[in-house]
Write a protein that holds these residues in place. Sequence first.
Motif, PDB file in Angstrom:
ATOM      1  N   TYR A 145       0.826  -1.217   0.000  1.00  0.00           N
ATOM      2  CA  TYR A 145       0.000   0.000   0.000  1.00  0.00           C
ATOM      3  C   TYR A 145       0.854   1.259   0.000  1.00  0.00           C
ATOM      4  O   TYR A 145       0.472   2.279  -0.595  1.00  0.00           O
ATOM      5  N   ASP A 146       2.010   1.221   0.644  1.00  0.00           N
ATOM      6  CA  ASP A 146       2.901   2.380   0.609  1.00  0.00           C
ATOM      7  C   ASP A 146       3.369   2.665  -0.811  1.00  0.00           C
ATOM      8  O   ASP A 146       3.546   3.838  -1.202  1.00  0.00           O
ATOM      9  N   ILE A 147       3.569   1.592  -1.595  1.00  0.00           N
ATOM     10  CA  ILE A 147       3.924   1.765  -3.013  1.00  0.00           C
ATOM     11  C   ILE A 147       2.723   2.292  -3.780  1.00  0.00           C
ATOM     12  O   ILE A 147       2.818   3.272  -4.544  1.00  0.00           O
ATOM     13  N   PHE A 148       1.570   1.649  -3.613  1.00  0.00           N
ATOM     14  CA  PHE A 148       0.361   2.059  -4.331  1.00  0.00           C
ATOM     15  C   PHE A 148      -0.004   3.518  -4.034  1.00  0.00           C
ATOM     16  O   PHE A 148      -0.472   4.244  -4.909  1.00  0.00           O
ATOM     17  N   ASP A 149       0.213   3.943  -2.793  1.00  0.00           N
ATOM     18  CA  ASP A 149      -0.176   5.294  -2.377  1.00  0.00           C
ATOM     19  C   ASP A 149       0.881   6.345  -2.678  1.00  0.00           C
ATOM     20  O   ASP A 149       0.675   7.540  -2.426  1.00  0.00           O
ATOM     21  N   GLY A 150       2.021   5.913  -3.212  1.00  0.00           N
ATOM     22  CA  GLY A 150       3.070   6.864  -3.541  1.00  0.00           C
ATOM     23  C   GLY A 150       3.874   7.329  -2.349  1.00  0.00           C
ATOM     24  O   GLY A 150       4.601   8.336  -2.431  1.00  0.00           O
ATOM     25  N   LYS A 151       3.800   6.622  -1.233  1.00  0.00           N
ATOM     26  CA  LYS A 151       4.532   7.015  -0.028  1.00  0.00           C
ATOM     27  C   LYS A 151       5.981   6.531  -0.054  1.00  0.00           C
ATOM     28  O   LYS A 151       6.846   7.132   0.587  1.00  0.00           O
ATOM     29  N   THR A 152       6.223   5.445  -0.749  1.00  0.00           N
ATOM     30  CA  THR A 152       7.562   4.852  -0.795  1.00  0.00           C
ATOM     31  C   THR A 152       8.070   4.848  -2.235  1.00  0.00           C
ATOM     32  O   THR A 152       7.378   4.361  -3.132  1.00  0.00           O
ATOM     33  N   PRO A 153       9.255   5.388  -2.476  1.00  0.00           N
ATOM     34  CA  PRO A 153       9.799   5.360  -3.841  1.00  0.00           C
ATOM     35  C   PRO A 153      10.147   3.932  -4.261  1.00  0.00           C
ATOM     36  O   PRO A 153      10.475   3.084  -3.425  1.00  0.00           O
ATOM     37  N   PHE A 154      10.052   3.681  -5.551  1.00  0.00           N
ATOM     38  CA  PHE A 154      10.417   2.368  -6.084  1.00  0.00           C
ATOM     39  C   PHE A 154      10.925   2.561  -7.506  1.00  0.00           C
ATOM     40  O   PHE A 154      10.773   3.641  -8.088  1.00  0.00           O
TER      41      PHE A 154
END
Length: 418
Positions: free
Chosen positions: A39-48
Motif C-alpha cells: 500500500y505504501d507503493i500504491f499510495d506513492g509514499k515509498t519510492p520504487f
Amino acid sequence: MSATANSTYVAPVLPTDGRLGHLTQEQTVKLQQFWVRLYDIFDGKTPFDQTAPSSFKGQARDEEGGDGAPAPAKTGWFGRGKAASETGTAPAPRFTGAELHKTFWKLTMMDHPDLIVLKFIRARKWVLDDALKMFLNALKWRIVERLEELVELSDVELDAKYPKFIEQMRIGKGYLRGADPLGRPMSVVNTRLHHKADQPAETIHRFTLYTMECGRLVLPSNAETVIVIFDLSNFGLDNMDWGFVRLFVQCFESYYPETLGVCVVHRAPFVFWGLWKLIQPLLDPVVASKFVFTRNNAELHKVVPRERLPIIHYEGLDDWKYEYVPAVAGENDCMKDVAKKEELLTERHALEARFDAVTRAWIKNADGKNNAERDEIAKEFREQYARMSPYVRATSLYKRWGVAVNGEVNWTYNVKDQ
C-alpha cells in the motif's frame, strides 16, 4: 472391467505450508507486513524503481548462438538486451503506484488477493524485500506485455493482429484439457507440431501468454497450480525453439510463480537429452524440481489417471479428440453493452475499495490474526467476476467447449471401460 480397476495413478500430497487457509501466526504477520509495504507503493509514499527492466521490451527475443543454443552470457539466457532507451527507440516506460494498484486488481480477477501475493512471498522464501520487488516487476510486466488485449480481443481480432494466431489453436499445438483429481488443470504442448519458421515469433509469444491467461480461468477455487505436459513424441531439432523455452521458464519463475505443479516431459527422444543438459543448469532449483520424465504412456498414467487422458495417443480411457471450435457471430455482443459494462465495473471497484479499506485497518496492528471480513469480501470477487466476465472478456475456446462458463469449471470425460 471398471475404468479405474487397473489404475496406476499415484496421487501426490500437495504442500499446505504457507498456503491460504494454512498460515501460521508468524506467516500471517509477514503477510500483513507485505500489505503495508504494498500500500505504501500504491499510495506513492515509498519510492520504487518506476522503470521496466530491459528484459521486458527492447530485448532480442530470438537471440541465439550460431548453433541454435541460448545466447552467450553477455546477453543472458533469457535474452536480456539493452533497454529501449539505449537502443534509440521509444523511451522506457515509467510506472506510478496508482497504475500498479489498478493492474493488481485486474490480475486478481476471481481470486482471493492473499492467494496472489502469497505466491510471490513463498517464491522468495518469505524475504519481503525480494518478494515485493518480484511482485512489482510482475505488475509492470503485465502492463508492458499488454495482457489485457489477450483478454479483450476475440480469436479473429487476435489473428488479424498476430498472423496465424488461430492456426496455433486449429492444429492443437497447445491447449488446456482436463484436470487431475486434485483439480489442477492440464496444459498439453505438442512440440512435434511446432516449427519456428511457420509463424512470426511474436505470434507464438502472444499465443503462449494467451494460454497462460486462459489457464487462470480454468483454475478452480481449490487449486493453485497446473500440470504442463510437453509431448515430445517425434521431436526433432527442427521443433526446438529457444525463444519459447525462455518465455516458458521466465513465466513460471518470475511472472506466475508457484503456479507450476508439475511439468511432464513425455516421450523425450535421444536428441532431447543434449538440449536438456543446456536447459537444466539455468533453471531455478524449485522449478527444476517440478520436472518429471515419462518414457511411455504407462509411466504417464502414474502421473495422470488414465480416465483423464484421451484414448488416442495416450492410451487413456477418455474418448475425446482435440477440436478447435471457431467463434460464432454474436458471441461477444455483451461487450458492446457499454452501460451494463460500466455498471458492473462500478460494482467491482466498490468491492475492491471495500477490501482495501478492511485490509488497511487489518494491517495497522500486525498481530498475526486472520480477518474473516476480508475472506467474505474475497468470496464475492469470484461471484461478481463471473457476472462481469462476459462484458470485459472475449469468448474463449474453453467457453465454447462449455468448460469455463459463469465462473464455473466443468471438465467432462467420456470414460470407456477397458
